[in-house]
Structures are given as C-alpha cells and as structure tokens.
Design a protein around this motif. Sequence first.
Motif, PDB file in Angstrom:
ATOM      1  N   GLN A  22      41.701  47.380  43.511  1.00 49.34           N
ATOM      2  CA  GLN A  22      41.651  47.360  41.937  1.00 49.34           C
ATOM      3  C   GLN A  22      42.032  46.374  41.211  1.00 49.34           C
ATOM      4  OE1 GLN A  22      41.597  50.673  40.963  1.00 49.34           O
ATOM      5  NE2 GLN A  22      41.518  49.836  38.591  1.00 49.34           N
ATOM      6  N   LYS A  23      42.498  45.643  42.060  1.00 51.16           N
ATOM      7  CA  LYS A  23      42.308  44.451  41.149  1.00 51.16           C
ATOM      8  C   LYS A  23      40.613  43.162  40.703  1.00 51.16           C
ATOM      9  CE  LYS A  23      47.468  42.244  42.689  1.00 51.16           C
ATOM     10  NZ  LYS A  23      47.876  41.030  43.294  1.00 51.16           N
ATOM     11  N   ILE A  24      40.423  43.590  41.789  1.00 50.01           N
ATOM     12  CA  ILE A  24      38.449  42.783  41.495  1.00 50.01           C
ATOM     13  C   ILE A  24      37.986  43.759  40.526  1.00 50.01           C
ATOM     14  CG2 ILE A  24      36.969  42.872  42.973  1.00 50.01           C
ATOM     15  CD1 ILE A  24      38.512  42.511  45.197  1.00 50.01           C
ATOM     16  N   LEU A  25      38.199  45.388  40.499  1.00 50.85           N
ATOM     17  CA  LEU A  25      36.993  46.250  39.872  1.00 50.85           C
ATOM     18  C   LEU A  25      37.673  45.881  38.293  1.00 50.85           C
ATOM     19  CD1 LEU A  25      37.949  49.447  41.386  1.00 50.85           C
ATOM     20  CD2 LEU A  25      35.329  47.772  41.195  1.00 50.85           C
ATOM     21  N   THR A  26      39.207  45.449  37.975  1.00 47.68           N
ATOM     22  CA  THR A  26      39.039  44.915  36.424  1.00 47.68           C
ATOM     23  C   THR A  26      39.508  44.092  36.576  1.00 47.68           C
ATOM     24  OG1 THR A  26      41.792  46.737  37.341  1.00 47.68           O
ATOM     25  CG2 THR A  26      41.291  45.011  35.496  1.00 47.68           C
ATOM     26  N   ALA A  27      38.733  42.507  36.759  1.00 43.14           N
ATOM     27  CA  ALA A  27      38.229  41.476  36.327  1.00 43.14           C
ATOM     28  C   ALA A  27      36.423  41.520  36.929  1.00 43.14           C
ATOM     29  CB  ALA A  27      38.578  40.138  38.190  1.00 43.14           C
ATOM     30  N   LEU A  28      35.361  43.015  37.469  1.00 40.81           N
ATOM     31  CA  LEU A  28      34.180  42.550  37.617  1.00 40.81           C
ATOM     32  C   LEU A  28      33.758  42.280  35.579  1.00 40.81           C
ATOM     33  CD1 LEU A  28      33.353  45.334  40.349  1.00 40.81           C
ATOM     34  CD2 LEU A  28      33.078  42.682  40.077  1.00 40.81           C
ATOM     35  N   ASP A  29      34.749  43.148  34.909  1.00 40.94           N
ATOM     36  CA  ASP A  29      33.531  43.529  33.509  1.00 40.94           C
ATOM     37  C   ASP A  29      32.324  43.708  33.599  1.00 40.94           C
ATOM     38  OD1 ASP A  29      33.705  43.247  31.248  1.00 40.94           O
ATOM     39  OD2 ASP A  29      33.275  40.802  31.148  1.00 40.94           O
ATOM     40  N   GLY A  30      32.260  45.128  33.998  1.00 44.15           N
ATOM     41  CA  GLY A  30      31.191  45.764  33.816  1.00 44.15           C
ATOM     42  C   GLY A  30      30.209  45.337  35.047  1.00 44.15           C
ATOM     43  N   GLY A  31      30.492  44.761  35.911  1.00 44.46           N
ATOM     44  CA  GLY A  31      29.600  43.869  37.102  1.00 44.46           C
ATOM     45  C   GLY A  31      30.024  44.458  38.668  1.00 44.46           C
ATOM     46  N   LEU A  32      28.892  44.164  39.288  1.00 45.98           N
ATOM     47  CA  LEU A  32      28.749  45.045  40.404  1.00 45.98           C
ATOM     48  C   LEU A  32      29.748  44.215  41.705  1.00 45.98           C
ATOM     49  CD1 LEU A  32      26.092  46.973  40.978  1.00 45.98           C
ATOM     50  CD2 LEU A  32      27.677  47.880  40.877  1.00 45.98           C
ATOM     51  N   LEU A 171      35.062  36.017  45.134  1.00 46.98           N
ATOM     52  CA  LEU A 171      36.341  36.224  46.197  1.00 46.98           C
ATOM     53  C   LEU A 171      36.984  35.799  46.119  1.00 46.98           C
ATOM     54  CD1 LEU A 171      37.003  38.909  46.766  1.00 46.98           C
ATOM     55  CD2 LEU A 171      34.818  39.259  48.671  1.00 46.98           C
ATOM     56  N   GLY A 172      36.616  34.691  46.591  1.00 46.03           N
ATOM     57  CA  GLY A 172      37.349  33.880  47.246  1.00 46.03           C
ATOM     58  C   GLY A 172      39.557  33.178  46.498  1.00 46.03           C
ATOM     59  N   ASP A 173      39.224  33.462  45.206  1.00 45.24           N
ATOM     60  CA  ASP A 173      40.231  33.196  44.200  1.00 45.24           C
ATOM     61  C   ASP A 173      41.112  34.388  44.625  1.00 45.24           C
ATOM     62  OD1 ASP A 173      39.179  31.213  43.510  1.00 45.24           O
ATOM     63  OD2 ASP A 173      38.818  31.681  41.383  1.00 45.24           O
ATOM     64  N   PHE A 174      40.369  36.032  44.727  1.00 45.89           N
ATOM     65  CA  PHE A 174      41.575  36.267  45.085  1.00 45.89           C
ATOM     66  C   PHE A 174      42.073  36.596  46.873  1.00 45.89           C
ATOM     67  CE2 PHE A 174      39.030  38.794  42.019  1.00 45.89           C
ATOM     68  CZ  PHE A 174      39.785  39.518  40.985  1.00 45.89           C
ATOM     69  N   ASP A 364      40.268  28.578  55.008  1.00 47.70           N
ATOM     70  CA  ASP A 364      40.045  30.127  54.014  1.00 47.70           C
ATOM     71  C   ASP A 364      39.338  29.435  52.930  1.00 47.70           C
ATOM     72  OD1 ASP A 364      40.732  32.930  53.996  1.00 47.70           O
ATOM     73  OD2 ASP A 364      42.250  32.735  52.940  1.00 47.70           O
ATOM     74  N   ALA A 365      38.861  30.870  51.982  1.00 46.57           N
ATOM     75  CA  ALA A 365      38.041  31.222  51.485  1.00 46.57           C
ATOM     76  C   ALA A 365      39.241  30.851  49.964  1.00 46.57           C
ATOM     77  CB  ALA A 365      37.451  32.704  50.883  1.00 46.57           C
ATOM     78  N   GLY A 366      38.487  30.076  49.067  1.00 46.01           N
ATOM     79  CA  GLY A 366      39.224  29.424  47.922  1.00 46.01           C
ATOM     80  C   GLY A 366      38.374  28.494  47.073  1.00 46.01           C
ATOM     81  N   ARG A 367      38.601  28.473  46.410  1.00 52.53           N
ATOM     82  CA  ARG A 367      38.121  26.997  45.608  1.00 52.53           C
ATOM     83  C   ARG A 367      39.199  25.814  45.830  1.00 52.53           C
ATOM     84  NH1 ARG A 367      36.208  28.759  39.381  1.00 52.53           N
ATOM     85  NH2 ARG A 367      37.264  30.108  40.094  1.00 52.53           N
ATOM     86  N   TYR A 368      39.042  24.681  46.120  1.00 50.73           N
ATOM     87  CA  TYR A 368      39.865  23.761  46.002  1.00 50.73           C
ATOM     88  C   TYR A 368      39.918  22.639  44.288  1.00 50.73           C
ATOM     89  CZ  TYR A 368      40.207  23.935  50.540  1.00 50.73           C
ATOM     90  OH  TYR A 368      41.103  24.433  52.008  1.00 50.73           O
ATOM     91  N   VAL A 369      38.951  23.212  43.506  1.00 53.95           N
ATOM     92  CA  VAL A 369      38.486  22.471  42.256  1.00 53.95           C
ATOM     93  C   VAL A 369      38.397  23.282  40.661  1.00 53.95           C
ATOM     94  CG1 VAL A 369      36.911  21.259  41.047  1.00 53.95           C
ATOM     95  CG2 VAL A 369      38.149  20.356  43.628  1.00 53.95           C
ATOM     96  N   VAL A 370      39.474  23.736  40.628  1.00 54.21           N
ATOM     97  CA  VAL A 370      38.717  24.960  39.277  1.00 54.21           C
ATOM     98  C   VAL A 370      38.636  23.988  37.740  1.00 54.21           C
ATOM     99  CG1 VAL A 370      39.647  27.029  37.677  1.00 54.21           C
ATOM    100  CG2 VAL A 370      39.975  26.516  40.424  1.00 54.21           C
TER     101      VAL A 370
END
Length: 439
Positions: A22-32, A171-174, A364-370
């Motif tokens: 549900q969190k990811i769906l909310t962040a998709l903003d019209g996407g897939l 997805l890595g940020d989630f 693990d997944a997730g960006r080290y630089v943002v």
Amino acid sequence: MKPKARVQFSAQKIEALQLRRQKILTALDGGLLLAASRPNFHKYDSHYFRYRQDPNFYYLSGLYTEDEGVVLLSASDGRLQSLLFVADRDFASEIWNGPMVGLDGASALGFDAVHSLDDLAKILPDLMQKASVLYTDRQNHRGVERILDDIVFKQRIIFDGLEVRDYWGFLGDFRLIKDAYEIDLMHTANQISAAAHKRCMQDASVSMTELELQALLELEMKIGGSPYTAYHSIVASGSNSCCLHYNVNSCALESGDLVLIDAGCAYEGYASDITRTWPVDGKFSAEQKVIYEIVLKTQKHIINMVKPGARIPELQEATIRMLTQELIDAAVISISMEEARKNDTFKAWYPHGVSHWLGLNVHDAGRYVVNGERRAFEPGMVITVEPGIYIQPDSPFTDSRWHGIGIRIEDDILVTAEGFRNLTDCPKEIEELEALRSV
C-alpha cells in the motif's frame, strides 16, 4: 498416508506485505511497478541450481520458492491495485519438484486479485497504455525482458509516452526501512548465526580443516532453522585471515592460529552478517591480544555513534582514525597519522568500509547518496559495523612478529529512534572467547 501440509502464511506476514504494498502504491503517482520471480536455471542435464528467489519479488509477494510469478502494482488508471500472477498448479511437476502455491494458495497473500500467469499478457498492456511510468528491472532480469518483449513485439502494441525506469532506487528506498516483521526475522537470523559461530568456537581443534569447520558452522545454521547461508562462508585460519573474501576454506587449523569466520544465515530470506575472530588454542598470544583489543575498542566506539542523522562516511572516518592512532600508540606501526593518511597508506592494514546496508541482500538495496548527499540514518535501517586490521605477512609497516594477524569483528545494528539496537548477541570479549575455548 496424508500429504504433508502446504506452506502457510502467518497473519503477521500477510499484514506486513499488505502495508508495504500500500505504501508503494501510494507513491507510484499514476505509474506501474512490475517485479518478476527469478527463473530457475539448469545446472546440468535435468538438474537445477538450488533456487534463490529474486529479493524484490519476494519483498512484494512473500513467495520464496515460486519460480514463475509476477507482482504488478498499478496506480495507472486512478485505482490502486496490487495484482499477483502465478502459474497454475501442475501436479505432474509437483511430483518431481515439490508443491506449487497455485492460485488458491496465493489468494491468502492479501492481493487485490490473483490471476493465472497466462493472463498477464491480457491485463498488463491496458494498464501500460494508461500509465506514465513503469518501474521494473528489465536490464538485469531476463524474465522481465521476456515479458515486455512478448507484449511489444508479439502484440504489436505501442506505448506512447510510457517511460520505463529501473526500480532499484525507487523500491530500494522502501526496502531500506525495515518494518517490525522484518526486524523480527533479522533478529532470528542473527540468533541462528550467533549460535553457529559459538558452536565453532567451542568445537574447533587443530585436528580440523577450515572446510570441516565450515561444515560444522552451516550444519548448526540448518539445525537452527535456516536452509541457506546468506553468502559464501569465510573460514580463514592463520594468515588466511588477512584475505578479506577468502573462500578456499581448505587449510588445516594449526596451533597458534587465529580463526576468522565471517558468516551468516538467511532466515525467511533475510540475511545476517557476523564476523568473529578467536584463537584455536584458546589463548590469544600477546601480539594477537593487542590487535584484537584495538579492533574491539574501535567497534564498540563506532556502534555507539549509530543514531538517526549519522552517516556511514562519519563512521568510516572515525574508524580509520581510531584504528590508525591505536596502532601508533601501541607501537605496532612506526609512522605518523599524517603519513598513514597520505595516499591512503592506511589501506595496507584497513582496506575496506566499516558498514553497509543489510536486509534481503547482504549488501542491501537502498541508495547511499540522495540528491548529491550521503544518506543519513533513519529508524528502521539495519547496517553492519565491521572494523578490522589485517597485517599482511610481508607488511613493510610493522615488525615481523605482527605479520599474518588478521582480525575483524562484525555485528548487525538496527537504527532506532533512541539510537541503536545490536541484533547480534555473540561472544566477542577476550575473556568470553578464551573461556569458550577452554570448555
């Protein structure tokens, strides 16, 4: 005889899966977002490599053994939908390869709809035509590439304005922020791995080889409930401990050796990553003790730095300075701090980073630089803390009595709102290690 029960999904697992989708769906903003299971690969003839699921598919679906499945999260037509596509049960295949989850089994996972995998080519094109962006892993995932190519080339559909993006950053940020269910799994993985390390400390002897010790370690992990190691177990004795990713594991343990084991199990897909170093004879030599105390003191200091807002480069800088200064103060090396930092000379005894993300992947997944800045810690992140000192047998910076000593100590640390929680409960004090070896 009744057939064995099929895999059951706990209410806690289903709830956690639904919340993260549900969190990811909310962040998709019209996407897939499309995530596919990892295909099963033949090793030779009709035999397969042991199956390891794609971590992103598992993160969204909760299915670890299904090698034919697709998760599709859609916000493309104004509706938030979580869809799962799986292969229908094939009873002939199940005789050879074990039970499949099938449509009925997958329906328990809390998706809005579960479809046969054959229906993907009918449902996906319509959603793609309404979407502005598709997050997926086409570049590195042959299964996804095949799915999209089948739609584009076989159905001759043109998707005007659809941007295809790699989903690893999104997805890595989630995945980077663990929920309570994930934290429980990672704690269990640590408990299993810690027990295996402890068993090796107790039962190792100079009559054994590194390979025998590895077998003992991994047997204990399986007894504890983990079918997999999280990565290839490093079991290094003597000067082999100075090789960071040593994986030969074939030498005999000898009197006077230190043994470095860097190993962790995967439990419900989640990795642990623990390193311990201890004397096979049960007593550290004077030189080994000096180096060990420096590494342990440094590790404790770095762990205490972990809190929301801290960053990995800060931990790394503190590790470099503390290890180097302690070596200088103990007269192990005879160069100044300035000389040690010049041209990264310190890498001769400390060549790696002190930390990395940990989760479904060991790194693990997730960006080290943002946005051009190193990412600050947030509650729910799990990292390793693993300082080490490796004095190579031909080191020009030390006297020969220090040569061949390699020590690393590694724990898995959860960032909390208050600071940190150490998930790893495994002996590491000198007194504890020597007491275990004397039992």
